[in-house]
Design a protein around this motif. Structure first.
Motif, short mmCIF file in Angstrom:
data_model
loop_
_atom_site.label_atom_id
_atom_site.label_comp_id
_atom_site.label_asym_id
_atom_site.label_seq_id
_atom_site.Cartn_x
_atom_site.Cartn_y
_atom_site.Cartn_z
N THR A 55 0.85 -1.18 0.00
CA THR A 55 0.00 0.00 0.00
C THR A 55 0.89 1.24 0.00
OG1 THR A 55 -1.71 -1.20 1.21
CG2 THR A 55 -1.87 1.21 1.20
N SER A 57 0.56 5.44 -0.41
CA SER A 57 -0.32 6.62 -0.45
C SER A 57 -1.79 6.22 -0.54
CB SER A 57 0.05 7.52 -1.62
OG SER A 57 1.37 7.97 -1.50
N GLY A 58 -2.16 5.19 0.21
CA GLY A 58 -3.56 4.77 0.26
C GLY A 58 -4.02 3.92 -0.90
#
Length: 86
Positions: A55, A57-58
């Motif tokens: 994952t 930055s989201g």
């Protein structure tokens, strides 16, 4: 697939099971590349493979392992896989 995420306590690497549709089995070329890694899932006719999940930055990114090597025409397995899915 839900509830398949696992984190290796030694490396911190997260793995998940990705589910492929029933039609995936019809493509023998892709199956040849993943034959040793594919597993039958609980849902009838479904196939899956373990992938690394990262994952950033989201956003979730998944990495599949493609065996290193080339065919008799000197085409790499990764290139063959990309050609088959595009």
């Amino acid at each position: 697939m839900n509830n398949t995420e696992k984190v290796d306590p030694d490396t911190g690497i997260t793995t998940v099971t990705l589910q492929f549709p029933k039609t995936f089995e019809a493509d023998a070329n892709i199956l040849d590349l993943y034959d040793d890694f594919l597993k039958d899932l609980a849902t009838e006719g479904e196939k899956g493979v373990t992938a690394i999940k990262q994952t950033v930055s989201g956003h979730d990114y998944y990495y599949l392992y493609i065996e290193d090597g080339k065919d008799s025409s000197n085409v790499s397995n990764a290139e063959k896989f990309a050609e088959e899915i595009l």
